[in-house]
Design a protein around this motif. Structure first.
Motif, PDB file in Angstrom:
ATOM      1  N   VAL A 197      22.021 -12.622  12.343  1.00  0.00           N
ATOM      2  CA  VAL A 197      22.222 -11.557  11.345  1.00  0.00           C
ATOM      3  C   VAL A 197      21.348 -11.737  10.106  1.00  0.00           C
ATOM      4  O   VAL A 197      20.541 -10.890   9.760  1.00  0.00           O
ATOM      5  N   ALA A 200      17.550 -11.527  10.748  1.00  0.00           N
ATOM      6  CA  ALA A 200      17.089 -10.168  11.095  1.00  0.00           C
ATOM      7  C   ALA A 200      17.048  -9.281   9.854  1.00  0.00           C
ATOM      8  O   ALA A 200      16.180  -8.437   9.709  1.00  0.00           O
ATOM      9  N   GLU A 201      17.970  -9.478   8.929  1.00  0.00           N
ATOM     10  CA  GLU A 201      18.027  -8.608   7.741  1.00  0.00           C
ATOM     11  C   GLU A 201      17.227  -9.182   6.570  1.00  0.00           C
ATOM     12  O   GLU A 201      17.148  -8.548   5.519  1.00  0.00           O
ATOM     13  N   VAL A 203      18.130 -11.598   4.685  1.00  0.00           N
ATOM     14  CA  VAL A 203      19.067 -11.926   3.595  1.00  0.00           C
ATOM     15  C   VAL A 203      19.218 -13.440   3.543  1.00  0.00           C
ATOM     16  O   VAL A 203      19.253 -14.099   4.587  1.00  0.00           O
ATOM     17  N   THR A 349      19.448 -12.933  -2.367  1.00  0.00           N
ATOM     18  CA  THR A 349      20.076 -11.817  -1.652  1.00  0.00           C
ATOM     19  C   THR A 349      21.254 -12.387  -0.859  1.00  0.00           C
ATOM     20  O   THR A 349      21.235 -13.549  -0.443  1.00  0.00           O
ATOM     21  N   ARG A 351      25.103 -11.271   1.600  1.00  0.00           N
ATOM     22  CA  ARG A 351      25.950 -10.256   2.241  1.00  0.00           C
ATOM     23  C   ARG A 351      27.202 -10.955   2.777  1.00  0.00           C
ATOM     24  O   ARG A 351      27.164 -12.159   3.075  1.00  0.00           O
TER      25      ARG A 351
END
Ligand code: HGY
Ligand code: MN
Ligand code: MN
Length: 410
Positions: A197, A200-201, A203, A349, A351
């Motif tokens: 995750v 891929a982003e 972050v 960054t 999430r």
């Protein structure tokens, strides 16, 4: 230097990760340090040495969990950070190790800056987190939170026939500290995501808010060995076919349930395992996981029904024994916000996310506020020597851990 401006020393962290990775080093830059082996002992000895060099008071409990304590200005309940240093057979150098060495790096940074915290800080190394040699996984932290009786844990027989308690004594880590030493005020674990995750982003920091349920079982299939050439198909009771059918069903089950369901057959053995003998016996280990407890139970129910039907249709005897069963866990919302807030304040960054893997934090969550800080795994690869996290991301995770610990221990 103002506490705000404190940052960890990435070179020192990288150097320790490299030194620890030399113990049990395998082809491709990874590690093999199965729990309670000589390699695990060597890793433990190294971390204990580093703890002592950092002025920590080291305690070892009866299941071999290691705690390094840095006194606070008050004798209050400590803030704990840690993870594990045992690995799977084809492990990388960051799984678990980053959480322990990141916590030591936070301590080293506070020492260098002469910063004292009100609450004591404890670095924890939990025994046998992987559960790959001795099931269940998170065994050491599970005993620490009284989720598994010490005697039962010590009697666990490994996949190689060794008895956990014998191995613990053999490597000299059957400690004398009381179980439950350092009841923590809060627990934070820095860990690589081990999934795709964050990478891929693009972050940097994952504020982990929950962790999926885990169901491990060992399936024993008994058939009848016979001649591969002379036995007509209609007369076979083929345990080898049974094992293959279970593996195939697990993939089908994940597809049918969809959503977060994952199913794995990672371990299979046939007996006598010879090309021209219909297998008499087979053992298959199944790993089922889902973020939703009801759907995980549905997966278990469907697997059980499939095994019954397979036994009937093939004239096999099939039994199943649970090796691990943990319900999904939600981490402490306040701590999750602290991780997010700290990441934002340090300019990373971030999430919120779920953990697909099991972690010691899920056990600590039973006795105190607990949460996790994730950093990206390149291409989501883990439990593989190619496991990799960029230095800047390692440093970011350790900085978020450092500042979160400082706020919790203030
Ligand atoms: O199985 C797990 O999720 C962890 O690697 N012990
Ligand atoms: Mn891990
Ligand atoms: Mn792991």
């Amino acid at each position: 230097m103002k506490a705000e401006a404190l940052r960890i020393d990435a070179d020192r962290l990288l150097a320790r990760l490299g030194t620890l990775a030399e113990i049990g080093a395998i082809e491709g830059g990874g590690c093999c340090r199965l729990a309670l082996t000589d390699e695990d002992r060597a890793g433990r000895d190294l971390v204990v040495r580093w703890m002592r060099e950092l002025g920590l008071e080291v305690s070892i409990d009866p299941i071999g969990n290691i705690f390094g304590c840095r006194a606070g200005t008050e004798a209050a309940a400590p803030v704990m950070a840690g993870s594990h240093i045992d690995t799977v057979r084809t492990g990388g150098r960051y799984d678990g190790n980053l959480g322990v060495l990141g916590a030591l790096e936070a301590i080293a940074t506070l020492n260098a800056a002469g910063v004292r915290t009100r609450r004591p800080l404890v670095v924890a190394v939990f025994t046998d987190e992987e559960g790959a040699r001795f099931a269940p996984d998170m065994l050491g932290s599970l005993v620490y939170v009284s989720g598994l009786q010490l005697e039962e844990a010590l009697a666990t027989v490994g996949i190689d026939g060794a008895v956990l308690g014998d191995e613990l004594r053999r490597i000299g880590y059957a400690g004398a500290a009381p179980l439950g030493i350092h009841r923590p005020h809060a627990y934070l674990e820095l860990h690589i995501e081990q999934g795709p995750v964050l990478d891929a982003e693009g972050v940097t920091i994952g504020a982990v808010e929950n962790l999926q349920g885990i169901s491990w079982q060992k399936i024993a299939i008994t058939g009848q060995s016979n001649h591969a050439g002379t036995t007509p198909m209609r007369l076979r009771h083929d345990a080898g076919y049974g094992a293959a059918a279970v593996g195939n069903f697990l993939r089908q089950l994940a597809r049918e349930l969809g959503g977060d369901q994952v199913c794995t057959m990672g371990r299979v053995a046939l007996h006598p395992n010879l090309i021209n003998v219909i297998a008499a016996r087979a053992t298959v280990c199944a790993d089922l996981r889902n973020t939703d407890e009801a759907r995980l139970r549905e997966a278990e129910r469907r697997l059980a029904a499939f095994l019954e039907e397979l036994a009937r249709a093939e004239g096999l005897r099939i039994t199943s024994r649970p090796l691990a069963r943990f319900e999904p866990v939600r981490f402490d919302p306040g701590l999750v916000q602290l991780v997010e807030r700290t990441a934002a304040r340090l300019g990373y960054t971030h999430r919120r996310m779920t953990s697909g893997a099991g972690h010691d934090a899920q056990m600590l969550a039973r006795i105190c506020a607990a949460a996790m800080v994730f950093v990206p795994s390149v291409r989501g690869i883990s439990h593989n020597p190619a496991e990799h996290t960029e230095t800047a991301d390692l440093a970011a995770g350790a900085n978020v851990l450092l500042h979160s610990l400082m706020e919790l221990a203030a």
